[in-house]
Design a protein around this motif. Sequence first.
Motif, PDB file in Angstrom:
ATOM      1  N   ARG A 226       0.807  -1.246   0.024  1.00  0.00           N
ATOM      2  CA  ARG A 226       0.004  -0.041   0.115  1.00  0.00           C
ATOM      3  C   ARG A 226       0.710   1.223   0.074  1.00  0.00           C
ATOM      4  O   ARG A 226       0.484   2.329  -0.186  1.00  0.00           O
ATOM      5  N   GLU A 227       2.105   1.204   0.218  1.00  0.00           N
ATOM      6  CA  GLU A 227       2.947   2.167   0.223  1.00  0.00           C
ATOM      7  C   GLU A 227       3.644   2.203  -1.143  1.00  0.00           C
ATOM      8  O   GLU A 227       3.603   3.427  -1.824  1.00  0.00           O
TER       9      GLU A 227
ATOM     10  N   SER B  80      -0.510   3.867  -4.497  1.00  0.00           N
ATOM     11  CA  SER B  80      -1.198   5.191  -3.874  1.00  0.00           C
ATOM     12  C   SER B  80      -2.602   5.188  -4.625  1.00  0.00           C
ATOM     13  O   SER B  80      -2.848   5.056  -5.781  1.00  0.00           O
ATOM     14  N   MET B  81      -3.786   5.452  -3.855  1.00  0.00           N
ATOM     15  CA  MET B  81      -4.807   5.399  -4.527  1.00  0.00           C
ATOM     16  C   MET B  81      -5.697   7.004  -4.363  1.00  0.00           C
ATOM     17  O   MET B  81      -5.408   7.339  -3.218  1.00  0.00           O
TER      18      MET B  81
ATOM     19  N   MET C  50      -0.953  12.236   4.478  1.00  0.00           N
ATOM     20  CA  MET C  50      -1.334  10.747   4.848  1.00  0.00           C
ATOM     21  C   MET C  50      -0.819   9.774   3.869  1.00  0.00           C
ATOM     22  O   MET C  50      -0.390   8.833   4.025  1.00  0.00           O
ATOM     23  N   GLY C  51      -0.733  10.271   2.498  1.00  0.00           N
ATOM     24  CA  GLY C  51      -0.289   9.642   1.380  1.00  0.00           C
ATOM     25  C   GLY C  51       1.193   9.470   1.633  1.00  0.00           C
ATOM     26  O   GLY C  51       1.730   8.534   0.945  1.00  0.00           O
ATOM     27  N   ALA C  52       2.005   9.925   2.269  1.00  0.00           N
ATOM     28  CA  ALA C  52       3.399   9.764   2.556  1.00  0.00           C
ATOM     29  C   ALA C  52       3.860  10.485   3.495  1.00  0.00           C
ATOM     30  O   ALA C  52       4.387  11.639   3.837  1.00  0.00           O
ATOM     31  N   PRO C  53       3.834   9.868   4.813  1.00  0.00           N
ATOM     32  CA  PRO C  53       3.897  10.558   6.128  1.00  0.00           C
ATOM     33  C   PRO C  53       5.531  11.098   6.259  1.00  0.00           C
ATOM     34  O   PRO C  53       5.408  12.123   6.950  1.00  0.00           O
TER      35      PRO C  53
ATOM     36  N   ARG D  78      -3.402  14.049  -2.256  1.00  0.00           N
ATOM     37  CA  ARG D  78      -3.138  12.755  -0.983  1.00  0.00           C
ATOM     38  C   ARG D  78      -2.668  11.585  -1.849  1.00  0.00           C
ATOM     39  O   ARG D  78      -1.478  11.075  -1.596  1.00  0.00           O
ATOM     40  N   ALA D  79      -3.132  11.482  -3.062  1.00  0.00           N
ATOM     41  CA  ALA D  79      -2.552  10.207  -3.837  1.00  0.00           C
ATOM     42  C   ALA D  79      -1.343  10.332  -4.567  1.00  0.00           C
ATOM     43  O   ALA D  79      -0.439   9.743  -4.632  1.00  0.00           O
TER      44      ALA D  79
END
Lengths: 627, 618
Positions: free
Chosen positions: B448-449, B452-453, B471-474, B523-524
């Motif tokens: 899931r890393e 990305s969706m 959130m997509g890449a902390p 985010r994606a």
Amino acid sequence: MSVTETEESLALEEQGPSPDALLPEEDRVPAPSGEAEDIPVPPGAPRALLRSLLGPHKARIVVAMVMITVQQAALQVGPLLVSYAIDRGIPALRDHDAGPLIAVTAGYLGCAALATLLQRSFIRLSGVVNQAILLEMRRRIFRHAQALSLDFHERYTSGRIISRATSDVDTVRELLNEGLQELLSVILSVFYISVVLIVMDWRLGLASLASALPIYLFTRGYRRRSQVIFRRSRTAVAQVIVRFTETMNGIRPVQAFRREAANESAFAVSNGQYADSNAQGLLSMARFVATARATANIWITGIVIWGAFLVTQGSLELGVLAAFVLYLRRLFDPVDQVAMFLNSYQSASAALEKIAGLLAHEPSVPEPAEPAELPAKAEGAIPGRTVDFDGVAFSYRTGKQILPRFDLRIPAGQSVAVVGATGAGKSTLAKLLARFYDPSEGQVTLDGVDLRSLPTPELRRGVVMVTQESFLFSGTVAENIAIGRPDATREEIEAAAKAIGAYEFIAELPEGFDTDVRKRGGRISAGQRQLVAFARALLADPAVLILDEATSSLDIPGEQAVQRAMSTVLAGRTAVIIAHRLSTVEIADRVLVMDQGNVVEDGTPADLISGTGRFASLHQAWRESLV
Amino acid sequence: MSTQPQAPSTPRQPPPQHSAIRSLLRLWPYVRQIRWFLFGSTVAALLASLSALVIPLVLKSIVDGPVAHRDTAGLWQQGVLLLVLGLLEAGLFGMRRLLVARPLASVERRMRADLYARLQRLPVSFHDRWASGQLLSRATSDMYTIRLFLAFPLIFLIVNSMVFLTGIGIMFSLDWQLALITVLPAVPLIVLCSWFERRYSAASRLSQDQNGDLATVLEESVLGIRILKSFGRHRTMAARYRAQAELLRETELKKARLLADLWAVIVGLPELALGVSLAVGVVQVAHGSTTAGTLVGFLSTALSLRWPVESLGWLLAYSNEAATATDRFFEVLDARPADAEDEARAASGTPTTEAATSGTASTEQPARDGIRLTGVRFRYPDAPAGSPDLLSGLDLHIRSGETMALVGLTGSGKTTLTALLPRLYEIDSGRITLDGQDIREIPRARLRELVSMAFEEPTLFSASVSENVLMGAPDAPAEALDRALDVAQAQFVRTLPEGVDTQVGEQGLSLSGGQRQRLALARAVVGAPEFLVLDDPLSALDVHTEALVEQALRQVLSDTTALVVAHRPSTVLLADRVALLADGRITAVGTHHELLESSPDYRELMSGERAEDGSLVR
Ligand SMILES: Nc1ncnc2c1ncn2[C@@H]1O[C@H](COP(=O)(O)OP(=O)(O)OP(=O)(O)O)[C@@H](O)[C@H]1O
Ligand SMILES: Nc1ncnc2c1ncn2[C@@H]1O[C@H](COP(=O)(O)OP(=O)(O)OP(=O)(O)O)[C@@H](O)[C@H]1O
Ligand SMILES: [Mg+2]
């Protein structure tokens, strides 16, 4: 004890001064976040709520109280009968007179049977009353939540409303189920014993009853402290529920973006605050029980010693003292029960406070005080109605003005397309027309009648909106469509589905129109959800139809099918259509272009397209994007 | 919508076959950690009950001793003893609660945290099946019931039965015949209790489930408030809620009736037995076979057992409720999280896929192979038997760095396909590889890393704009946020009251549909992912904004392998190639223009004009 007295004894502490100062240093829980969002509770509202809930059951409550009183009395008779049997029954029997024994035995058995029956009836009766109260409370919370306007829902959050109607109601249920019977028997036995004590010896009796003062003071202190704690606990549990529901509702993005760990630590905070306030509630009750018990026992010692001196002086009989101290002990026996009652009571009153606060909140988009009606339609007139925005301006509660003052008239039967950049205020305009919000200035009228003076059923015969989010309820497809008109027949539902080309896919579902679409309609695809939402609006058959991007997730053939349907459906109806795909615009009589809250262009599609304005360039860009 | 509450979609477990005790024993792992506190509390409660017996004796001895004999010194002595005992008793009362206050709260907290953690890790298909209110009620009311059980009924069950047994012992030592008469009703009582237990636990389970259903209706009505308002249907919904609440009331009344009956028997039978033993005792005393003193002692012991016996009623009720609440808790906890399923599969050694052996071997493929789907089959677990698979042997190859548009009619399975890549759902057969590696061999978190969706419904969480995007890449660098916001044309956030720190989501500011969609897009793309999956990402944007986003997205997409679900030609143009999904397969792949030429189905889908032969793609 009369009903009014019960109410008084149940009366909730007013929003007294309950600052943190009342708590010892180590008891201070950090206020759960979100507390600031809680709405104020008008003073006296919790009490009024309780009174109005209990009111209709006065008669039953009185009967229940009589029952439990008689039951207690029947139980108290037992020991008396035992001593009678021993004092009289035995000698009589030795004289071959079985009469007293038979009488006593019969009496004992009779009392036992009576107590049993009463106990049974009491539980049943109080069950009926409790459940009626809970049902009414749930009903009120639900209806009120439904009546509150969107701006309230946007800030209160669904989780908090859920926690009011679940967790808070559970707390009140706990009090009703456990607390009241205990309290009643405690009051009765304290009363009974107090009378006995005073009759035995009034000096000692009064001295014993004087213990009520310190115990009262402790109780008051305990109530103050626990009130603070239980309020926190209610707020914290609401926060737990808010987080919980948010996570579960967004489980796909949560998993796709690996939010699990971050969510857990956020949840741990709310969960910890709730646990903390629970622990503190228990701790403060433990302290209270210990102090009250200690006071009682010190009192007993004092009375015994004083009594001993009285005996020495000869002003008290030894036998009286002996009986007195044993009764005295029983006087203080229920301290533990009182504490438990107080605990559930405080907890429930904190919950009632929250519930009362919610119920006392006035909807900012209220039902009219003097309902008006839409003017009747002349025979053969078109179904549409004229819409007027009259000097309307609007800002959300965040303050920024989204729609500056404007006037707009949409004649009956006209279809208006609204286009413009995202965030321009198109949905906001539509929501004002649907009366999701009331304008900050000016008025919106339908055939000259202010929307604010139309009662909901009348309003919804006038205006219906298909919102941008196509929300489906769990339940069958047919039920979801029938939201448009609950009394519609299956044929009408199917006809509505057919009209927009949804019939085919619905018929292919496992159980056709009776397929359960699951929560939020998750069992069908996004485009299919939009079709169902659309069918709903068709079924509702309103004078003014608002479509807010109602076809954005459809494929092009689907969209075209919907458009073909619309040209018949919209005939004669007033329509406001918000769309980004300009194909929709072509079926409109008129186009409004919005930019930053202003209507910047207004005209027929043909005029605008041939012009040089924004719409012309928008349209140009759109044409180019097509095949 | 009908006012009759329908059967909720949540799977109902068959009524538990095991007893309440078996259910409650499952709490042991949680109780274990606080066992000493519980033990201490039980001891304190026992001692407190004991002091309730001792203190009256001391009182008696003071009156009979020093007071009767006018012995002042003795009075003070005994008075001090009484005071000490009294304070001790008060201490014990406090101790009993003090000891368990924090431990109990922490048991509840841990159970709830475990439930939450497990729910987050259960596959999406689990969440599809379960009504939300059922999950919520497990996390709140059930947990509360269990804590309450541990706090009082559990301890009193122990204490009261000890008191009871001691009392019975004393009674037997005083007069075994009378004792026998008094104890006799215990036999029907036990039979009755087990009857009661069955009935009551069925009712309490039902009421807990109905409570969950009620919460479901409530939650939906609040989340769907816009729909209800827009159609003026709050009455309908209120009627539905009320009908559901009435069902719950019926069950609760049934519980009350059961409890009333049980209580009546529990209170009544011993009293009747006591009446009989009173008569017999009196006769015995009259005949001289017992002394009056013994009879008095016997009867007063019997009377003092009233409370422990009576309390049995509510102790049983509580225990049953806690048992069914425990069952409900473990129904969720016993569900296997997605990762455990994997391990089980790996352990059992079943081949992960037939395609792995029959199809192209992964070793032969170059490292940068992009996304490859081979013979992918998938159907939703609740699809009707006999219906064709939703995806039936789908093959698709997206080359590394390529952007593939996925088009198809409404309901053709596009969203479903996108959900397979990050393994939100598991494929039934076939195989999906990312750069040659089977996704089932990549740990979920890592997968899931990589992938990305952006979902078709943009969900914002209650957090600030920047948190929502990041959130997509902390651990993305600070510039990444700005870049992502620019790509998604979400510059509007800078004009929000607190810029990117503005709280949005349910507990924050509401945004317009297009604004939300742009944030979800940001985010994606924020983490510059290797694989990007966008489900209809521009549906809520106006033509101009869409063009701007597309321009910016092209930059991002140039070095990303991407799958973009599209409905409009404008979105399709983002992609290098287009795949047409129909009948569960990819029926055509090619550039937009190629397909327009070669595929009538595609032409129809993009233009809406019916193909010559009139066939419809579905
Ligand atoms: N409930 C709300 N509270 C506060 N501000 C809001 C709310 N809803 C929308 N806004 C703001 O009002 C402005 C207009 O929003 P609106 O939803 O009317 O836009 P729109 O033109 O419909 O856009 P879109 O095409 O993206 O749906 C936006 O800046 C938005 O952030
Ligand atoms: N959770 C689910 N359980 C059972 N069936 C489902 C589920 N989700 C979707 N379906 C069914 O699977 C089919 C494909 O749905 P999907 O959402 O993948 O369509 P889509 O191609 O994305 O459509 P759209 O263009 O409308 O978004 C639909 O017919 C739908 O009824
Ligand atoms: Mg989809």
